[in-house]
Design a protein around this motif. Structure first.
Motif, short mmCIF file in Angstrom:
data_model
loop_
_atom_site.label_atom_id
_atom_site.label_comp_id
_atom_site.label_asym_id
_atom_site.label_seq_id
_atom_site.Cartn_x
_atom_site.Cartn_y
_atom_site.Cartn_z
N ARG A 239 0.84 -1.20 0.00
CA ARG A 239 0.00 0.00 0.00
C ARG A 239 0.87 1.25 0.00
O ARG A 239 1.88 1.31 0.71
CB ARG A 239 -0.93 0.01 1.23
CG ARG A 239 -1.87 -1.16 1.30
CD ARG A 239 -2.57 -1.22 2.64
NE ARG A 239 -3.65 -0.22 2.76
CZ ARG A 239 -3.68 0.73 3.68
NH1 ARG A 239 -2.68 0.87 4.54
NH2 ARG A 239 -4.69 1.58 3.74
N VAL A 240 0.49 2.23 -0.81
CA VAL A 240 1.21 3.49 -0.90
C VAL A 240 0.22 4.65 -0.95
O VAL A 240 -0.99 4.44 -1.15
CB VAL A 240 2.11 3.53 -2.17
CG1 VAL A 240 3.10 2.39 -2.17
CG2 VAL A 240 1.25 3.50 -3.44
N GLU A 241 0.72 5.85 -0.79
CA GLU A 241 -0.07 7.04 -1.06
C GLU A 241 0.38 7.58 -2.41
O GLU A 241 1.57 7.69 -2.68
CB GLU A 241 0.13 8.11 0.03
CG GLU A 241 -0.52 7.76 1.35
CD GLU A 241 -0.42 8.89 2.37
OE1 GLU A 241 -0.01 10.01 1.99
OE2 GLU A 241 -0.75 8.65 3.54
N ILE B 109 4.53 9.24 -5.58
CA ILE B 109 4.14 8.20 -4.62
C ILE B 109 4.92 8.38 -3.33
O ILE B 109 6.07 8.84 -3.32
CB ILE B 109 4.34 6.78 -5.17
CG1 ILE B 109 5.81 6.53 -5.52
CG2 ILE B 109 3.46 6.54 -6.37
CD1 ILE B 109 6.10 5.08 -5.85
N HIS B 110 4.27 7.99 -2.23
CA HIS B 110 4.84 8.19 -0.90
C HIS B 110 4.39 7.06 0.02
O HIS B 110 3.47 6.31 -0.29
CB HIS B 110 4.41 9.54 -0.32
CG HIS B 110 4.60 10.69 -1.26
ND1 HIS B 110 5.78 11.36 -1.39
CD2 HIS B 110 3.73 11.28 -2.13
CE1 HIS B 110 5.66 12.32 -2.29
NE2 HIS B 110 4.42 12.29 -2.76
N HIS B 111 5.04 6.99 1.16
CA HIS B 111 4.66 5.98 2.15
C HIS B 111 3.35 6.39 2.84
O HIS B 111 2.96 7.57 2.84
CB HIS B 111 5.77 5.82 3.19
CG HIS B 111 6.06 7.07 3.98
ND1 HIS B 111 5.36 7.41 5.12
CD2 HIS B 111 6.97 8.06 3.78
CE1 HIS B 111 5.82 8.55 5.60
NE2 HIS B 111 6.80 8.97 4.81
N ILE B 112 2.68 5.42 3.39
CA ILE B 112 1.43 5.68 4.12
C ILE B 112 1.72 6.61 5.31
O ILE B 112 2.62 6.36 6.11
CB ILE B 112 0.80 4.36 4.61
CG1 ILE B 112 0.45 3.45 3.41
CG2 ILE B 112 -0.43 4.64 5.46
CD1 ILE B 112 -0.62 4.01 2.50
N GLY B 113 0.95 7.68 5.39
CA GLY B 113 1.15 8.65 6.45
C GLY B 113 1.89 9.90 6.01
O GLY B 113 2.01 10.86 6.78
N TRP B 114 2.40 9.89 4.77
CA TRP B 114 3.16 11.04 4.28
C TRP B 114 2.30 12.30 4.23
O TRP B 114 2.74 13.38 4.65
CB TRP B 114 3.72 10.73 2.89
CG TRP B 114 4.36 11.91 2.21
CD1 TRP B 114 5.65 12.34 2.37
CD2 TRP B 114 3.76 12.80 1.26
NE1 TRP B 114 5.88 13.45 1.58
CE2 TRP B 114 4.74 13.75 0.88
CE3 TRP B 114 2.49 12.89 0.68
CZ2 TRP B 114 4.50 14.77 -0.03
CZ3 TRP B 114 2.24 13.90 -0.23
CH2 TRP B 114 3.22 14.83 -0.57
N SER B 115 1.09 12.20 3.70
CA SER B 115 0.23 13.38 3.55
C SER B 115 -0.03 14.05 4.90
O SER B 115 0.06 15.27 5.03
CB SER B 115 -1.10 12.98 2.89
OG SER B 115 -0.89 12.48 1.59
N ARG B 116 -0.32 13.24 5.90
CA ARG B 116 -0.59 13.80 7.23
C ARG B 116 0.66 14.48 7.78
O ARG B 116 0.58 15.54 8.43
CB ARG B 116 -1.06 12.70 8.17
CG ARG B 116 -1.30 13.18 9.59
CD ARG B 116 -1.67 12.02 10.52
NE ARG B 116 -2.91 11.37 10.10
CZ ARG B 116 -3.42 10.31 10.71
NH1 ARG B 116 -2.77 9.77 11.75
NH2 ARG B 116 -4.55 9.76 10.30
N SER B 117 1.83 13.90 7.51
CA SER B 117 3.06 14.42 8.10
C SER B 117 3.45 15.79 7.56
O SER B 117 4.12 16.56 8.25
CB SER B 117 4.21 13.43 7.89
OG SER B 117 4.57 13.36 6.51
#
Length: 630
Positions: free
Chosen positions: A292-294, A340-348
């Protein structure tokens, strides 16, 4: 390099396959010179040299080519196997007690030689067909990179220009003149034999090869992928027990092929011994299916969504948005893509994120580790930094052929910026897009002017020609400081006119035949062969969406060829007008994909690409920003 061609003592001679091989070795026709792996030249028995049968594997061959003084075994491996096993394990022992021989012993059956040859030829052909089926790359009907390059005298970008591609960082000294061992296709033998060839021309991964002994004769030259499984360093046949056989066309030219080869290969270069291992290692990708990715939401660029890796081809990921039940809502990108980014990147970092309706992970899905993603350069935002409302120039992600007047709409954490294109922004900001401060896709005010690139003004802006200083005063805005932008220009190695394979970023599942038509420091103008210039795209020289010629063949990805010649020849004035209207529709509705346009315009497309070079070409650092005035 020459160990396989020097004469060896009887203790080191060998004429069989490796231990793992289950193939039988067929007898060879008379009067055909064969260079064995111990460097000696043999001919098929003429009644004087005699025959021998290996007591271990049952191979029939020339007695003088067999191992040991007693000539009981065809190779060292058979001799060792015989010594380590009981006599009942040998072929002769099995026959003596009435047991059936092993698979390798089929040649001991009392069958006519012609029948044995025919059976073996059929068996070998079956194996070759199976191998071809397994290794077959995705075909491109009617298109061949070799023919395309030869017929037009094109040059391809070298593999070293693509650090993210297989072998991009370990290509070494592979160049014209390097010798390799390849299958000999100019042979009527029932078994697969090899010969030495030299690289005449390189085009990405593809090499134009010429068999040794043909000198200036190009009649049997052929293209192949240098990373293919049938390409080996000189000496491979010697260590693998494979026969080197000169092509039929030149058999008569020399009586002593060993002397010829030693003379030709002295001082020559070949592939590293571990070349195939390096190729294999460079094609191992850390991303796995079900991760899973963002990833950017392709319908709303201002936000990200969760997606799952559905497949990995050559480092390119097919991502399926997590809420897609039928798995058709997908997005393609490279594993090193900034999208693409790891899960949680957007929140960080404070980026907008679309929450999934799925409350928990589906069985088998797991978050991709954060270390797999490309790291951006750290920036110091404590001092002078980007601020909301500052103006700049940016590549429009919805029309990659255009560099536009743009505005910083929001400053996020870790150096990320939300950018909007002036004059065409949605009221809710849904078409803002995220670029990092070090991104090569954003530029300071004046970049286009100083580099003679057409700057796209805000839609509806009437005061033309566009002048930045007038616009800044009219909008009561300030330009983002030049020193905040990435001015690093690597020595990338690209030149105008070079061919490559490039992703159509407006339809990122497509990889197309393309040309570099302009270079502005680290910025490349990519033209898709067979399509009009309006479909060109500005791409960074280190973009993971650019690949060497032959990448699709190597990885099994589908290559999109240039527009068909018949379509270009049948172009009419009416179709040109229709195409122009479609072009305006594309510019007015940017979310319409290039794939849809290409499908509609294919019948009337005109083939053309730029040959001219930019006045501002550069492979090195330069001062390419104009002085800002108050």
């Amino acid at each position: 390099m020459f160990d396989g061609y020097d004469s060896c003592s009887e203790d080191t001679s060998s004429s069989s396959s490796s231990d793992e091989s289950e193939e039988e070795v067929a007898p060879l026709p008379s009067s055909l010179p064969i260079i064995k792996n111990n460097g000696q030249v043999y001919t098929y028995p003429d009644g004087k040299s005699g025959m021998a049968t290996c007591e271990m594997c049952g191979m029939v061959g020339v007695r003088d080519a067999f191992y040991s003084k007693t000539k009981r075994f065809c190779s060292v491996s058979c001799s060792r196997s015989y010594s380590s096993n009981s006599k009942k394990a040998s072929i002769l022992a099995r026959l003596q007690v009435g047991k059936p021989p092993t698979k390798k012993a089929k040649v001991l059956q009392k069958q006519p030689l012609v029948a044995k040859l025919a059976a073996y030829a059929q068996y070998q052909a079956t194996l070759q067909n199976q191998a071809k089926t397994k290794a077959a790359a995705v075909p491109v009907e009617g298109f061949s990179w070799g023919n395309y390059i030869n017929s037009n005298s094109f040059t391809a970008a070298p593999v070293t220009c693509f650090k993210h591609a297989p072998m991009g960082t370990c290509w070494g000294d592979i160049a014209e003149g390097v010798r390799v061992e390849v299958p000999n296709t100019d042979s009527n033998l029932p078994t697969k034999v090899f010969w030495i060839a030299g690289i005449v021309k390189l085009a990405g991964y593809n090499a134009l090869l010429r068999y040794e002994g043909f000198e200036n004769d190009s009649s049997l030259d052929f293209w192949c992928n240098i990373c293919g499984s049938d390409i080996h360093p000189v000496g491979w046949c010697a260590t693998s027990g494979k026969p080197l056989v000169p092509p039929r066309t030149i058999q008569h030219k020399y009586t002593n092929w060993k002397t010829f080869l030693v003379k030709r290969l002295t001082g020559a270069k070949t592939l590293p011994p571990d070349f195939s291992q390096k190729v294999s290692e460079s094609m191992q990708y850390p991303f796995k299916t079900s991760m899973r990715v963002e990833v950017v939401d392709k319908t709303h660029l201002c936000r990200t969504r969760v997606a799952v890796v559905e497949s990995v081809i050559g480092g390119r990921l097919r991502l399926v948005y997590e809420e897609s039940e039928d798995k058709t809502d997908d997005f393609w990108c490279h594993m090193y893509s900034p999208l693409i980014h790891h899960i949680g990147w957007s929140r960080s970092i404070g980026h907008r994120f679309k929450r999934s309706d799925i409350t928990k992970k589906q069985d088998g899905h797991f978050d991709a580790p954060s270390h797999l993603f490309m790291k951006v350069k750290e920036v110091d935002a404590a001092g002078e930094w980007f601020k909301e409302g500052m103006k700049l120039e940016a590549i429009d992600p919805l029309n990659l052929s255009a560099i536009c007047v743009a505005t910083i709409r929001k400053v996020l954490a870790d150096g990320y910026l939300m950018i909007g294109i002036d004059g065409s922004e949605a009221a809710d900001g849904s078409d803002w897009f995220c670029y990092h401060a070090t991104s090569p896709s954003i530029f300071p005010v004046g970049f286009c002017e100083i580099n003679m690139i057409e700057l796209t003004p805000p839609r509806g802006y009437a005061k033309l020609p566009f002048k930045w200083f007038d616009y800044l005063r009219e909008t009561d805005s300030i330009a983002a400081p030049v020193k905040l932008f990435n001015k690093e220009v690597p020595n990338h190695g690209f030149h105008v006119g070079m061919k490559l394979e490039a992703v159509d970023l407006m339809e990122p599942r497509l990889v197309c035949v393309a040309t570099v038509t302009r270079i502005i420091h680290r910025l490349l103008r990519i033209h898709f062969d067979g399509w009009e210039d309006e479909y060109d795209q500005w791409v960074d020289c280190e973009s993971p969406d650019l690949y060497p010629v032959g990448w699709c063949q190597l990885t099994g990805y589908q290559l999109q060829p240039p527009a068909p010649q018949s379509s270009r020849d049948s172009q009419s004035s009416s179709s040109k007008q229709k195409k122009k209207a479609k072009s305006q529709q594309y510019k007015g509705h940017k979310k319409m994909t290039s794939l849809q346009l290409k499908e509609e315009l294919l019948d009337g497309e005109e083939y053309s690409f730029l040959q001219g070079a930019s006045d501002q070409e550069s492979n090195g650092s330069a001062s390419y920003y104009i002085k800002q005035e108050p």
